[in-house]
Write a protein that holds these residues in place. Structure first.
Motif, mmCIF file in Angstrom:
data_model
loop_
_atom_site.group_PDB
_atom_site.id
_atom_site.type_symbol
_atom_site.label_atom_id
_atom_site.label_comp_id
_atom_site.label_asym_id
_atom_site.label_seq_id
_atom_site.Cartn_x
_atom_site.Cartn_y
_atom_site.Cartn_z
ATOM 1 N N GLU A 11 0.751 -1.310 -0.023
ATOM 2 C CA GLU A 11 -0.071 -0.182 -0.021
ATOM 3 C C GLU A 11 0.867 1.341 -0.079
ATOM 4 O O GLU A 11 0.311 2.275 -0.520
ATOM 5 N N THR A 12 1.796 1.295 0.754
ATOM 6 C CA THR A 12 2.970 2.452 0.431
ATOM 7 C C THR A 12 3.473 2.675 -0.915
ATOM 8 O O THR A 12 3.489 4.005 -1.204
ATOM 9 N N ALA A 13 3.866 1.627 -1.526
ATOM 10 C CA ALA A 13 4.058 1.827 -3.114
ATOM 11 C C ALA A 13 3.011 2.537 -3.928
ATOM 12 O O ALA A 13 3.041 3.126 -4.713
ATOM 13 N N MET A 14 1.670 1.922 -3.654
ATOM 14 C CA MET A 14 0.605 2.413 -4.289
ATOM 15 C C MET A 14 0.245 3.867 -3.878
ATOM 16 O O MET A 14 -0.025 4.610 -4.888
ATOM 17 N N VAL A 15 0.401 4.232 -2.827
ATOM 18 C CA VAL A 15 0.348 5.679 -2.426
ATOM 19 C C VAL A 15 1.274 6.447 -2.884
ATOM 20 O O VAL A 15 1.143 7.588 -3.679
ATOM 21 N N ALA A 16 2.644 6.091 -3.065
ATOM 22 C CA ALA A 16 3.647 6.620 -3.827
ATOM 23 C C ALA A 16 3.460 6.970 -5.297
ATOM 24 O O ALA A 16 3.837 7.957 -5.906
ATOM 25 N N ALA A 17 2.905 5.866 -5.827
ATOM 26 C CA ALA A 17 2.627 5.800 -7.307
ATOM 27 C C ALA A 17 1.520 6.942 -7.508
ATOM 28 O O ALA A 17 1.734 7.785 -8.561
ATOM 29 N N THR A 43 -5.823 -6.711 -3.248
ATOM 30 C CA THR A 43 -6.914 -6.030 -3.138
ATOM 31 C C THR A 43 -6.982 -5.359 -1.647
ATOM 32 O O THR A 43 -7.253 -4.462 -1.563
ATOM 33 N N CYS A 44 -6.504 -6.239 -0.746
ATOM 34 C CA CYS A 44 -6.256 -5.608 0.614
ATOM 35 C C CYS A 44 -5.399 -4.323 0.938
ATOM 36 O O CYS A 44 -5.694 -3.252 1.369
ATOM 37 N N ALA A 45 -4.552 -4.271 -0.193
ATOM 38 C CA ALA A 45 -3.395 -3.290 0.030
ATOM 39 C C ALA A 45 -3.917 -2.232 -0.928
ATOM 40 O O ALA A 45 -3.808 -1.035 -0.511
ATOM 41 N N LEU A 46 -4.831 -2.530 -2.066
ATOM 42 C CA LEU A 46 -5.620 -1.391 -2.749
ATOM 43 C C LEU A 46 -6.467 -0.534 -1.622
ATOM 44 O O LEU A 46 -6.727 0.618 -1.675
ATOM 45 N N VAL A 47 -7.286 -1.348 -0.764
ATOM 46 C CA VAL A 47 -8.230 -0.795 0.174
ATOM 47 C C VAL A 47 -7.348 0.091 1.139
ATOM 48 O O VAL A 47 -7.850 1.283 1.336
ATOM 49 N N GLU A 48 -6.295 -0.360 1.591
ATOM 50 C CA GLU A 48 -5.526 0.282 2.641
ATOM 51 C C GLU A 48 -5.024 1.776 1.754
ATOM 52 O O GLU A 48 -5.022 2.740 2.254
ATOM 53 N N GLY A 55 -8.999 7.835 -4.226
ATOM 54 C CA GLY A 55 -8.671 7.409 -5.471
ATOM 55 C C GLY A 55 -7.768 6.543 -6.112
ATOM 56 O O GLY A 55 -7.698 6.325 -7.165
ATOM 57 N N THR A 56 -6.866 6.149 -5.048
ATOM 58 C CA THR A 56 -5.610 5.500 -5.598
ATOM 59 C C THR A 56 -6.111 4.006 -6.073
ATOM 60 O O THR A 56 -5.522 3.588 -6.909
ATOM 61 N N ALA A 57 -7.107 3.388 -5.293
ATOM 62 C CA ALA A 57 -7.460 2.060 -5.935
ATOM 63 C C ALA A 57 -7.924 2.172 -7.105
ATOM 64 O O ALA A 57 -7.702 1.157 -7.981
ATOM 65 N N GLU A 58 -8.902 2.884 -7.482
ATOM 66 C CA GLU A 58 -9.613 3.042 -9.012
ATOM 67 C C GLU A 58 -8.494 3.185 -9.915
ATOM 68 O O GLU A 58 -8.632 2.672 -10.939
ATOM 69 N N HIS A 59 -7.708 4.296 -9.585
ATOM 70 C CA HIS A 59 -6.640 4.821 -10.493
ATOM 71 C C HIS A 59 -5.783 3.517 -10.861
ATOM 72 O O HIS A 59 -5.588 3.109 -12.115
ATOM 73 N N LEU A 60 -5.292 2.856 -10.076
ATOM 74 C CA LEU A 60 -4.413 1.578 -10.125
ATOM 75 C C LEU A 60 -5.172 0.577 -10.870
ATOM 76 O O LEU A 60 -4.472 0.018 -11.754
ATOM 77 N N ALA A 61 -6.313 0.296 -10.440
ATOM 78 C CA ALA A 61 -6.869 -0.972 -11.148
ATOM 79 C C ALA A 61 -7.598 -0.465 -12.352
ATOM 80 O O ALA A 61 -7.449 -1.451 -13.227
ATOM 81 N N ALA A 62 -7.525 0.531 -12.713
ATOM 82 C CA ALA A 62 -7.496 1.233 -14.186
ATOM 83 C C ALA A 62 -6.530 0.818 -15.193
ATOM 84 O O ALA A 62 -6.670 1.195 -16.453
ATOM 85 N N LEU A 63 -5.095 0.816 -14.760
ATOM 86 C CA LEU A 63 -3.952 0.877 -15.270
ATOM 87 C C LEU A 63 -3.807 -0.581 -16.030
ATOM 88 O O LEU A 63 -3.910 -1.280 -15.226
#
Length: 126
Positions: A11-17, A43-48, A55-63
């Motif tokens: 989740e920290t890398a996702m937020v950084a992205a 998915t659990c990291a996407l939620v966190e 908005g992070t989860a929706e953005h990453l899932a769309a890539l």
């Protein structure tokens, strides 16, 4: 040893992205353009990540280069044994599987959190 590169985002890398981190941007680009690069988002990291930065989860899932890993039964059992859902699902996702016989690296902006865990870490902190 496999010629493929497998990387699981915590989740920290996702937020950084989502904040324009150059290393995570390169990982996403390579996963999108190179056939032997795979980038996973549990998915659990996407939620966190989304709780931290909406908005992070929706953005990453769309890539197109991101493979979202659902919480299947083995993942749920790993989460049930862990202290934090995001970390447990990420760690479980990095373990060797038939598709990833060598396991995967965990990309993280907080590498210290993985100290003492049997995982390979890719530090994406600035």
């Amino acid at each position: 040893m496999s010629d493929h590169v497998h990387i699981v985002l915590d989740e920290t890398a996702m937020v950084a992205a989502g904040q324009g981190n150059a290393i995570t941007s390169r990982l996403i680009h390579r996963a999108n353009t190179e056939a032997d690069w795979y980038l996973y988002a549990p998915t659990c990291a996407l939620v966190e990540a989304d709780r931290t930065r909406p908005g992070t989860a929706e953005h990453l899932a769309a890539l197109p280069g991101i493979i979202v890993l659902e919480l299947d039964l083995p993942g749920a059992l790993a989460v049930a044994r862990g202290d934090a859902w995001a970390a447990a699902h990420t760690r479980h996702s990095a373990e060797p599987t038939a598709e990833r016989p060598d396991g995967a690296f965990i990309a993280t902006a907080a590498p210290g959190r993985w100290t003492g865990h049997p995982v390979r870490v890719l530090d994406v902190s600035p």
